[in-house]
Design a protein around this motif. Structure first.
Motif, PDB file in Angstrom:
ATOM      1  N   LYS A   1       0.817  -1.206   0.000  1.00 25.03           N
ATOM      2  CA  LYS A   1       0.000   0.000   0.000  1.00 25.03           C
ATOM      3  C   LYS A   1       0.852   1.258   0.000  1.00 25.03           C
ATOM      4  O   LYS A   1       2.047   1.206   0.258  1.00 25.03           O
ATOM      5  CB  LYS A   1      -0.915   0.003   1.223  1.00 25.03           C
ATOM      6  CG  LYS A   1      -0.164  -0.023   2.541  1.00 25.03           C
ATOM      7  CD  LYS A   1      -1.123  -0.250   3.696  1.00 25.03           C
ATOM      8  CE  LYS A   1      -0.432  -0.762   4.935  1.00 25.03           C
ATOM      9  NZ  LYS A   1      -0.154  -2.164   4.955  1.00 25.03           N
ATOM     10  N   THR A   2       0.198   2.360  -0.312  1.00 23.45           N
ATOM     11  CA  THR A   2       0.786   3.670  -0.095  1.00 23.45           C
ATOM     12  C   THR A   2      -0.007   4.316   1.025  1.00 23.45           C
ATOM     13  O   THR A   2      -1.190   4.036   1.203  1.00 23.45           O
ATOM     14  CB  THR A   2       0.708   4.569  -1.341  1.00 23.45           C
ATOM     15  OG1 THR A   2      -0.674   4.792  -1.664  1.00 23.45           O
ATOM     16  CG2 THR A   2       1.429   3.955  -2.520  1.00 23.45           C
ATOM     17  N   ILE A   3       0.653   5.188   1.767  1.00 22.32           N
ATOM     18  CA  ILE A   3      -0.002   5.914   2.841  1.00 22.32           C
ATOM     19  C   ILE A   3       0.319   7.393   2.660  1.00 22.32           C
ATOM     20  O   ILE A   3       1.478   7.759   2.505  1.00 22.32           O
ATOM     21  CB  ILE A   3       0.488   5.433   4.227  1.00 22.32           C
ATOM     22  CG1 ILE A   3       0.205   3.941   4.394  1.00 22.32           C
ATOM     23  CG2 ILE A   3      -0.160   6.242   5.343  1.00 22.32           C
ATOM     24  CD1 ILE A   3       0.840   3.321   5.623  1.00 22.32           C
TER      25      ILE A   3
ATOM     26  N   VAL B   1      -4.318   0.696  -2.133  1.00 21.70           N
ATOM     27  CA  VAL B   1      -3.872  -0.681  -2.279  1.00 21.70           C
ATOM     28  C   VAL B   1      -3.205  -0.761  -3.646  1.00 21.70           C
ATOM     29  O   VAL B   1      -3.767  -0.321  -4.652  1.00 21.70           O
ATOM     30  CB  VAL B   1      -5.049  -1.672  -2.188  1.00 21.70           C
ATOM     31  CG1 VAL B   1      -4.600  -3.082  -2.509  1.00 21.70           C
ATOM     32  CG2 VAL B   1      -5.695  -1.597  -0.817  1.00 21.70           C
ATOM     33  N   LEU B   2      -2.005  -1.313  -3.674  1.00 19.55           N
ATOM     34  CA  LEU B   2      -1.252  -1.411  -4.927  1.00 19.55           C
ATOM     35  C   LEU B   2      -1.545  -2.717  -5.648  1.00 19.55           C
ATOM     36  O   LEU B   2      -1.843  -3.741  -5.026  1.00 19.55           O
ATOM     37  CB  LEU B   2       0.248  -1.297  -4.651  1.00 19.55           C
ATOM     38  CG  LEU B   2       0.684  -0.003  -3.976  1.00 19.55           C
ATOM     39  CD1 LEU B   2       2.188  -0.031  -3.721  1.00 19.55           C
ATOM     40  CD2 LEU B   2       0.329   1.212  -4.825  1.00 19.55           C
TER      41      LEU B   2
ATOM     42  N   MET C   1      -1.009   9.761  -4.738  1.00 23.95           N
ATOM     43  CA  MET C   1      -1.100  10.441  -6.042  1.00 23.95           C
ATOM     44  C   MET C   1      -0.078   9.852  -7.018  1.00 23.95           C
ATOM     45  O   MET C   1      -0.398   9.575  -8.168  1.00 23.95           O
ATOM     46  CB  MET C   1      -0.841  11.947  -5.893  1.00 23.95           C
ATOM     47  CG  MET C   1      -1.923  12.711  -5.201  1.00 23.95           C
ATOM     48  SD  MET C   1      -3.180  13.429  -6.261  1.00 23.95           S
ATOM     49  CE  MET C   1      -2.283  14.474  -7.355  1.00 23.95           C
ATOM     50  N   LYS C   2       1.139   9.646  -6.556  1.00 30.58           N
ATOM     51  CA  LYS C   2       2.189   9.077  -7.412  1.00 30.58           C
ATOM     52  C   LYS C   2       1.794   7.686  -7.909  1.00 30.58           C
ATOM     53  O   LYS C   2       1.984   7.357  -9.082  1.00 30.58           O
ATOM     54  CB  LYS C   2       3.523   8.999  -6.656  1.00 30.58           C
ATOM     55  CG  LYS C   2       4.169  10.341  -6.427  1.00 30.58           C
ATOM     56  CD  LYS C   2       5.458  10.167  -5.646  1.00 30.58           C
ATOM     57  CE  LYS C   2       6.030  11.511  -5.237  1.00 30.58           C
ATOM     58  NZ  LYS C   2       7.254  11.362  -4.429  1.00 30.58           N
ATOM     59  N   ALA C   3       1.238   6.873  -7.016  1.00 33.40           N
ATOM     60  CA  ALA C   3       0.833   5.517  -7.392  1.00 33.40           C
ATOM     61  C   ALA C   3      -0.287   5.546  -8.429  1.00 33.40           C
ATOM     62  O   ALA C   3      -0.280   4.768  -9.385  1.00 33.40           O
ATOM     63  CB  ALA C   3       0.397   4.731  -6.155  1.00 33.40           C
ATOM     64  N   VAL C   4      -1.251   6.442  -8.253  1.00 35.36           N
ATOM     65  CA  VAL C   4      -2.357   6.551  -9.218  1.00 35.36           C
ATOM     66  C   VAL C   4      -1.827   7.028 -10.565  1.00 35.36           C
ATOM     67  O   VAL C   4      -2.186   6.485 -11.614  1.00 35.36           O
ATOM     68  CB  VAL C   4      -3.467   7.492  -8.687  1.00 35.36           C
ATOM     69  CG1 VAL C   4      -4.525   7.741  -9.756  1.00 35.36           C
ATOM     70  CG2 VAL C   4      -4.109   6.903  -7.440  1.00 35.36           C
TER      71      VAL C   4
END
Length: 82
Positions: A11-13, A79-80, A19-22
């Protein structure tokens, strides 16, 4: 979808990391706290909408932080993809 997903997934928190993951297409689902400042999460919600990433609202930042197993609240998490 549910908060349980955050405990057992990569995950990212936090809004910046989420935002970076999206943007990179890595997020499969985004969680946003209802009590977070709108100016903080609005860019994220708009990006998720544009990229077609499903979002789920969580009642409080504290609840979202607990689901991420951290000691503070957070405005957002994702969630990645595997």
């Amino acid at each position: 979808m549910g908060l349980e997903m955050l405990k057992n997934s990569q995950k990212t928190i936090g809004t910046k990391q989420t935002m970076k993951a999206v943007e990179k297409g890595l997020a499969s689902c985004v969680f946003v706290a209802a009590d977070a400042e709108k100016r903080v999460i609005l860019p994220l919600t708009e990006l998720c909408s544009a990229k077609g990433v499903p979002m789920e609202e969580v009642a409080t930042m504290r609840l979202l932080g607990d689901a991420c197993e951290i000691d503070v609240g957070t405005a957002s998490a994702a969630v990645l993809r595997n």
